[in-house]
Design a protein around this motif. Structure first.
Motif, PDB file in Angstrom:
ATOM      1  N   TYR A   1      -2.187   8.518  14.524  1.00 45.31           N
ATOM      2  CA  TYR A   1      -1.674   7.767  13.371  1.00 45.31           C
ATOM      3  C   TYR A   1      -1.306   6.333  13.751  1.00 45.31           C
ATOM      4  CZ  TYR A   1       2.218   6.009  10.567  1.00 45.31           C
ATOM      5  OH  TYR A   1       3.061   5.185   9.867  1.00 45.31           O
TER       6      TYR A   1
ATOM      7  N   ARG B   1       0.836  -1.212   0.000  1.00 43.47           N
ATOM      8  CA  ARG B   1       0.000   0.000   0.000  1.00 43.47           C
ATOM      9  C   ARG B   1       0.864   1.252   0.000  1.00 43.47           C
ATOM     10  NH1 ARG B   1       2.068   2.452   4.363  1.00 43.47           N
ATOM     11  NH2 ARG B   1       1.529   1.653   6.397  1.00 43.47           N
TER      12      ARG B   1
ATOM     13  N   GLU C   1      -4.805   8.830   4.248  1.00 43.60           N
ATOM     14  CA  GLU C   1      -4.738   8.958   5.711  1.00 43.60           C
ATOM     15  C   GLU C   1      -5.230  10.340   6.146  1.00 43.60           C
ATOM     16  OE1 GLU C   1      -1.111   7.064   7.280  1.00 43.60           O
ATOM     17  OE2 GLU C   1      -2.287   5.245   6.966  1.00 43.60           O
TER      18      GLU C   1
ATOM     19  N   ALA D   1       0.228   5.146   1.524  1.00 38.32           N
ATOM     20  CA  ALA D   1      -0.722   5.734   2.476  1.00 38.32           C
ATOM     21  C   ALA D   1      -0.419   7.216   2.725  1.00 38.32           C
ATOM     22  CB  ALA D   1      -0.662   4.941   3.787  1.00 38.32           C
TER      23      ALA D   1
ATOM     24  N   ARG E   1       7.736   2.131   2.740  1.00 37.80           N
ATOM     25  CA  ARG E   1       7.523   3.559   2.991  1.00 37.80           C
ATOM     26  C   ARG E   1       8.860   4.197   3.322  1.00 37.80           C
ATOM     27  NH1 ARG E   1       4.295   2.487   8.747  1.00 37.80           N
ATOM     28  NH2 ARG E   1       6.079   1.560   9.814  1.00 37.80           N
TER      29      ARG E   1
HETATM   30  N1  GLU Z   1       0.435   8.851   6.167  1.00 37.80           N
HETATM   31  C1  GLU Z   1       1.825   8.731   6.503  1.00 37.80           C
HETATM   32  C2  GLU Z   1       2.596   9.842   5.828  1.00 37.80           C
HETATM   33  O1  GLU Z   1       2.140  10.384   4.844  1.00 37.80           O
HETATM   34  C3  GLU Z   1       2.443   7.432   6.046  1.00 37.80           C
HETATM   35  C4  GLU Z   1       1.939   6.277   6.785  1.00 37.80           C
HETATM   36  C5  GLU Z   1       2.593   4.961   6.451  1.00 37.80           C
HETATM   37  O2  GLU Z   1       3.053   4.740   5.334  1.00 37.80           O
HETATM   38  O3  GLU Z   1       2.589   4.130   7.358  1.00 37.80           O
HETATM   39  O4  GLU Z   1       3.668  10.166   6.306  1.00 37.80           O
END
Ligand code: GLU
Length: 322
Positions: A187, A14, A50, A16, A205
């Motif tokens: 979060y 994913r 998110e 996010a 990520r």
């Molecule tokens: N929403 C988070 C961000 O943009 C990333 C979350 C994730 O990949 O766990 O930093």
């Protein structure tokens, strides 16, 4: 704790993003790495928006991000999951943790925390919570944050790029917030609940979240949820070493320069895309990327300087197809 190793379940990855602004080079790198790794493993790639922190969000950013991803050739294999629609699920897990994991109310002010707390783990911006309200919880549970007590344990995991990791949660992080004083879920809770809900087997990520991973693993253990595998790429930095972000003035990526930008993102991730592809049709770049992507080539670094093109057009001048 179950680790979902290859073959145990089909790969599900994913991307996010938080809709705090348009997609910039740093977020494009995270999107690209998660996308190409999912494709290389024959897996699904999901986008999860998110949007659980409205005060930090920019109106229209969620749509802008999705349109930009599409203009670069990346679309979620399943309908986009919006965290703003998931409050009931977070509330249910929060309630369960209150009943079974000692989640406690905390009314410490920011100023008192700054004064009392120790320095956090490397890469960790927050101070270590000194446990004040764990010892003496407030009688009044209105206007409080909710913290998860952590054990004095070492959380270990193997990151596919950054190698073996270990964090002593009690000493390096302390009891952490799962629900904020303003009532919003944190979060750390949302990401764990949703990675499990969406059946995510592999999290790819940026390394800015490496120090959060032990908290997420601890929470998975508490909730009895499976642990995905983790891969943290280097993050794009400015010349001074700060992470490229909206706060540090990152410019949005420009779909009118998609090939050049994607080429730069591949090179950033250690993938030696031939230089002539920077000006070839986007489809030629994707063909090369699908044929040659190797996660093993991603540099084991926490940060790398962003290429010069990340300073593209100003935000309001970037045209994203509708
Ligand atoms: N929403 C988070 C961000 O943009 C990333 C979350 C994730 O990949 O766990 O930093």
């Amino acid at each position: 704790m179950v680790s979902l190793s290859d073959g145990a379940r089909a790969y599900r990855g994913r991307f996010a993003p938080s809709p705090t602004g348009p997609l910039h080079f740093g977020s494009l790198v995270a999107a690209l790495a998660s996308y190409l790794e999912a494709r290389a493993r024959g897996g699904a790639w999901l986008v999860r928006m998110e949007d659980l922190d409205p005060p930090r969000e920019m109106p229209g950013a969620a749509d802008h991000i999705l349109r930009t991803l599409a203009a670069f050739g990346m679309e979620s294999d399943e309908p986009v999951l919006y965290q703003s629609s998931r409050h009931a699920a977070y509330a249910e897990h929060w309630q369960w943790l209150r009943e079974h994991a000692g989640l406690y109310a905390c009314n410490c002010s920011r100023a008192s925390l700054r004064a009392a707390a120790g320095a956090g783990a490397p890469g960790e911006t927050g101070p270590v919570y000194p446990g004040t309200c764990r010892r003496r919880p407030p009688a009044d549970e209105t206007d409080v944050a909710w913290r998860l007590p952590v054990d004095d344990v070492l959380i270990r995991f193997e990151d596919a790029v950054q190698g073996p990791q270990a964090q002593q949660l009690a000493r390096e992080v302390g009891d952490f917030v799962l629900r904020r004083r303003d009532g919003l879920f944190a979060y750390q809770l949302a990401v764990v609940v949703d990675d499990a809900f969406q059946g995510i087997t592999h999290v790819v990520r940026g390394s800015d979240l490496l120090a959060s991973t032990p908290r997420q693993i601890f929470l998975q253990q508490r909730l009895g949820l499976p642990r995905p595998d983790y891969l943290h790429t280097p993050v794009a930095t400015l010349a001074g070493g700060e992470k490229l972000s909206k706060q540090t003035g990152a410019r949005p990526v420009d779909p009118a320069r998609a090939s050049e930008t994607l080429h730069a993102a591949l090179c950033f991730l250690g993938q030696p895309a031939p230089v002539e592809l920077a000006h070839a049709p986007l489809s030629a770049l994707w063909d090369w990327a699908h044929a040659h992507w190797q996660a093993a080539r991603i540099p084991r670094e926490m940060g790398r300087p962003a290429p010069p093109l990340s300073s593209g057009a100003p935000a309001d001048m970037v045209q994203v197809p509708r």
